[in-house]
Design a protein around this motif. Sequence first.
Motif, PDB file in Angstrom:
ATOM      1  N   LEU A  60       0.765  -1.453   0.157  1.00 24.50           N
ATOM      2  CA  LEU A  60      -0.129   0.340  -0.147  1.00 24.50           C
ATOM      3  C   LEU A  60       0.729   1.017  -0.013  1.00 24.50           C
ATOM      4  O   LEU A  60       0.595   2.399  -0.934  1.00 24.50           O
ATOM      5  N   ALA A  61       1.926   1.143   0.586  1.00 27.02           N
ATOM      6  CA  ALA A  61       2.884   2.191   0.945  1.00 27.02           C
ATOM      7  C   ALA A  61       2.753   2.612  -0.643  1.00 27.02           C
ATOM      8  O   ALA A  61       3.563   3.604  -1.167  1.00 27.02           O
ATOM      9  N   ARG A  62       3.895   1.151  -1.534  1.00 29.67           N
ATOM     10  CA  ARG A  62       4.840   1.973  -2.538  1.00 29.67           C
ATOM     11  C   ARG A  62       3.275   2.099  -3.567  1.00 29.67           C
ATOM     12  O   ARG A  62       4.170   3.081  -4.733  1.00 29.67           O
ATOM     13  N   MET A  63       1.853   1.654  -3.465  1.00 30.00           N
ATOM     14  CA  MET A  63       1.041   2.003  -4.384  1.00 30.00           C
ATOM     15  C   MET A  63       0.469   4.096  -4.514  1.00 30.00           C
ATOM     16  O   MET A  63      -0.144   4.872  -4.499  1.00 30.00           O
ATOM     17  N   GLY A  64       1.455   4.236  -2.609  1.00 27.77           N
ATOM     18  CA  GLY A  64       1.036   5.315  -2.277  1.00 27.77           C
ATOM     19  C   GLY A  64       0.095   5.942  -1.666  1.00 27.77           C
ATOM     20  O   GLY A  64      -0.721   7.399  -0.762  1.00 27.77           O
ATOM     21  N   GLY A  72      -1.551   2.431 -17.329  1.00 27.43           N
ATOM     22  CA  GLY A  72       0.020   2.143 -16.998  1.00 27.43           C
ATOM     23  C   GLY A  72       0.214   1.258 -15.801  1.00 27.43           C
ATOM     24  O   GLY A  72       0.579   0.815 -15.727  1.00 27.43           O
ATOM     25  N   LEU A  73      -1.471   0.704 -14.945  1.00 25.86           N
ATOM     26  CA  LEU A  73      -0.920   0.888 -13.759  1.00 25.86           C
ATOM     27  C   LEU A  73      -0.667  -1.509 -14.312  1.00 25.86           C
ATOM     28  O   LEU A  73       0.260  -1.492 -12.872  1.00 25.86           O
ATOM     29  N   ALA A  74      -0.560  -1.724 -14.536  1.00 28.48           N
ATOM     30  CA  ALA A  74      -0.671  -3.550 -14.782  1.00 28.48           C
ATOM     31  C   ALA A  74       0.402  -3.282 -14.904  1.00 28.48           C
ATOM     32  O   ALA A  74       1.640  -4.829 -14.516  1.00 28.48           O
ATOM     33  N   THR A  75       1.094  -2.644 -16.089  1.00 25.09           N
ATOM     34  CA  THR A  75       2.512  -3.071 -16.164  1.00 25.09           C
ATOM     35  C   THR A  75       3.372  -2.112 -14.924  1.00 25.09           C
ATOM     36  O   THR A  75       4.550  -2.647 -14.812  1.00 25.09           O
ATOM     37  N   TRP A  76       2.499  -0.718 -13.612  1.00 23.07           N
ATOM     38  CA  TRP A  76       3.727  -0.674 -13.070  1.00 23.07           C
ATOM     39  C   TRP A  76       3.897  -1.641 -11.742  1.00 23.07           C
ATOM     40  O   TRP A  76       3.814  -2.293 -11.437  1.00 23.07           O
ATOM     41  N   THR A  77       2.418  -2.100 -11.509  1.00 20.48           N
ATOM     42  CA  THR A  77       2.503  -3.783 -10.586  1.00 20.48           C
ATOM     43  C   THR A  77       3.543  -4.692 -10.808  1.00 20.48           C
ATOM     44  O   THR A  77       4.347  -5.250  -9.793  1.00 20.48           O
ATOM     45  N   THR A  78       3.430  -5.068 -12.334  1.00 24.36           N
ATOM     46  CA  THR A  78       4.367  -5.770 -12.643  1.00 24.36           C
ATOM     47  C   THR A  78       6.272  -5.877 -12.513  1.00 24.36           C
ATOM     48  O   THR A  78       6.455  -6.002 -11.861  1.00 24.36           O
ATOM     49  N   ALA A  79       6.471  -4.291 -12.673  1.00 20.60           N
ATOM     50  CA  ALA A  79       7.973  -3.780 -12.163  1.00 20.60           C
ATOM     51  C   ALA A  79       7.748  -3.508 -10.455  1.00 20.60           C
ATOM     52  O   ALA A  79       9.135  -3.879 -10.597  1.00 20.60           O
ATOM     53  N   SER A  80       7.613  -3.132 -10.224  1.00 19.14           N
ATOM     54  CA  SER A  80       7.606  -3.007  -8.545  1.00 19.14           C
ATOM     55  C   SER A  80       7.735  -4.335  -7.818  1.00 19.14           C
ATOM     56  O   SER A  80       8.365  -4.433  -6.908  1.00 19.14           O
ATOM     57  N   ARG A  93       9.322 -10.351  -2.795  1.00 24.26           N
ATOM     58  CA  ARG A  93       8.102 -10.608  -2.179  1.00 24.26           C
ATOM     59  C   ARG A  93       7.326 -10.107  -1.131  1.00 24.26           C
ATOM     60  O   ARG A  93       6.656 -10.300  -0.472  1.00 24.26           O
ATOM     61  N   GLU A  94       8.453  -8.714  -0.787  1.00 27.83           N
ATOM     62  CA  GLU A  94       7.486  -7.867  -0.021  1.00 27.83           C
ATOM     63  C   GLU A  94       6.732  -6.926  -1.206  1.00 27.83           C
ATOM     64  O   GLU A  94       5.409  -6.577  -0.376  1.00 27.83           O
ATOM     65  N   PHE A  95       6.921  -7.059  -1.696  1.00 29.30           N
ATOM     66  CA  PHE A  95       5.003  -6.398  -2.798  1.00 29.30           C
ATOM     67  C   PHE A  95       4.107  -6.913  -3.074  1.00 29.30           C
ATOM     68  O   PHE A  95       4.818  -8.165  -3.974  1.00 29.30           O
ATOM     69  N   VAL A  96       2.643  -7.195  -2.637  1.00 34.68           N
ATOM     70  CA  VAL A  96       1.558  -8.094  -3.104  1.00 34.68           C
ATOM     71  C   VAL A  96       1.079  -7.864  -4.173  1.00 34.68           C
ATOM     72  O   VAL A  96       0.065  -6.755  -4.173  1.00 34.68           O
ATOM     73  N   GLU A  97       1.769  -8.798  -6.009  1.00 33.76           N
ATOM     74  CA  GLU A  97       1.067  -7.567  -6.451  1.00 33.76           C
ATOM     75  C   GLU A  97      -1.088  -7.974  -6.828  1.00 33.76           C
ATOM     76  O   GLU A  97      -0.728  -7.120  -7.725  1.00 33.76           O
TER      77      GLU A  97
END
Length: 541
Positions: free
Chosen positions: A62-66, A284-292, A298-302
């Motif tokens: 959630l922090a990565r997503m702002g 571009g959100l789907a692409t952004w989630t993949t890059a994140s 593992r810390e990013f719950v795609e």
Amino acid sequence: MPANTAQHDVAGGPPAEAVAPLIRGIAVLRRLTEAGGTLSPSALERATGLARSTVDRITATLARMGHVRLDGRDVVLTPRVMELGNAYLAALRLPALLDARADALADELDESVSLAVADLDGIRFIHQATRRRAMSVSFRIGDLLPAERTAPGPLFAAEWTEADWQRWRSRRASDPEDAAFPAVPPRPPSAADDFDQRTAQARRNGWALDDQLIEPGLVAVSVPVREPGTGRTACVASVVSHTSRHTASGLRTALLPRLRTAVAAMEADLREAATPRPGPPLSGLATWTTASKHELGREFVESLARGLTVLTAFGEGRSALTLAEVARATGLARATARRALITYEYLGLVTTVADHRTFTLTPRVLDLGFPPLSRTTLPRLAEPHLRALADQLHEPTALAVLAPGTGRAADAEIQYTAGAGTSRVLTVEIAVGARLPASSTSLGRVLLADAARPLSPALAEVRAQGYALVDQELESGLRSLAVPVRDRAGRVIAALNVATHPARRTLEECVHDLLPTLHTTADRIQTDLHTASRFTRVPPA
């Protein structure tokens, strides 16, 4: 599970295709909302029943997503989470079409005016025009209230089916004190239980009263705003006051006629409103989630991040979408979008319309962070950005507005509304609330360059270059650089500055080294301001 979550959580297990990480992420956002926007990870662990490692991964995502920020030991909701509620309000269109009428009525009557929609057996606010008084109504956009303790409730219940009434009876039996509604005080033991009679009366009258049903002293009168064509209640407009100003019967006598006039104008606005042209969804959100995911591992719950992007597919002109349209708007695979929609339907955030092929958002999306942020101010939005800027530059930063009540530009003053200091021995310390001559400060010159007419040559230069640099004019040894902060309409409503000593940075270094960072911080403040002010008023001070 805490008692006050019962209204939000779904009985029984989720469907097999539901996305478990998305369910957990929504639970975290709801608990943060119920807590006023801030909880420690350990408190979130207790509130959600999730493992600490799961809470940490969800909050990191959630922090990565702002949507949240990690502030010391706390997890704090940020204005960006309001994009989820904004998607619902934009798709609904009612606030954009009717809030000006509600605001004008509040000004005319000098009373608070609200707009509310039905949310199952509750009512939820979508607009508030509140009077500034020591004793005033404190409900927020997104707050959920039990229908039977409000004036709008009987008007919505007048259209309930038997299944709706059964759901209401079940909820009343399981939650006799209204613990599931944190926005209202507990139900008093002596409260009347005559909701069905009040509903029948509202059906006959076409209006309804709240005579201190929520709490002693609070009264309201409500009138339904009906949809063109169907005649069903689209929302309910209410005038809210307290008994030292009006009795409930006095509201009916003195204010109901003017409320009815305003509602008639609202209904005319709905009839005449043009069909909205769909605006562009976030791309571009789907692409952004993949890059994140690739970056954070593992810390990013795609699956959580991708699921949340589904809500942003909806908006103005996109109130009802098919699965294919959701997938196309988000860039997600149809299977991914489908599982997210199944999850949201289970959680009550999405529902299908009559054809069972198109999906719409429900008012419950406002549970995801909107209420605690809907009463924010510009200084509160700016403070974390000011702290980050001060930490980065090792110099004090501040936000200011033109002080009210000043006359000519030559006499104008600025008022400091927020600031962040540093640990330097030699530093600038100006208290929040302090006033200084606008013409002698970089903050003031930026503000005057937008407000003053005609512009002096010096202010015209500030306006043209987009910043003001003042060297030791207010005080010897004080050098400051300021840039504007603009609202959604592009108006300068505040100024942001950084202060330094001439021994630390030359004038050239201020422009070369500090100005880009200052502009970046102003952009971040403006992004939060524009998100928060889309459907709420954000006071500049």
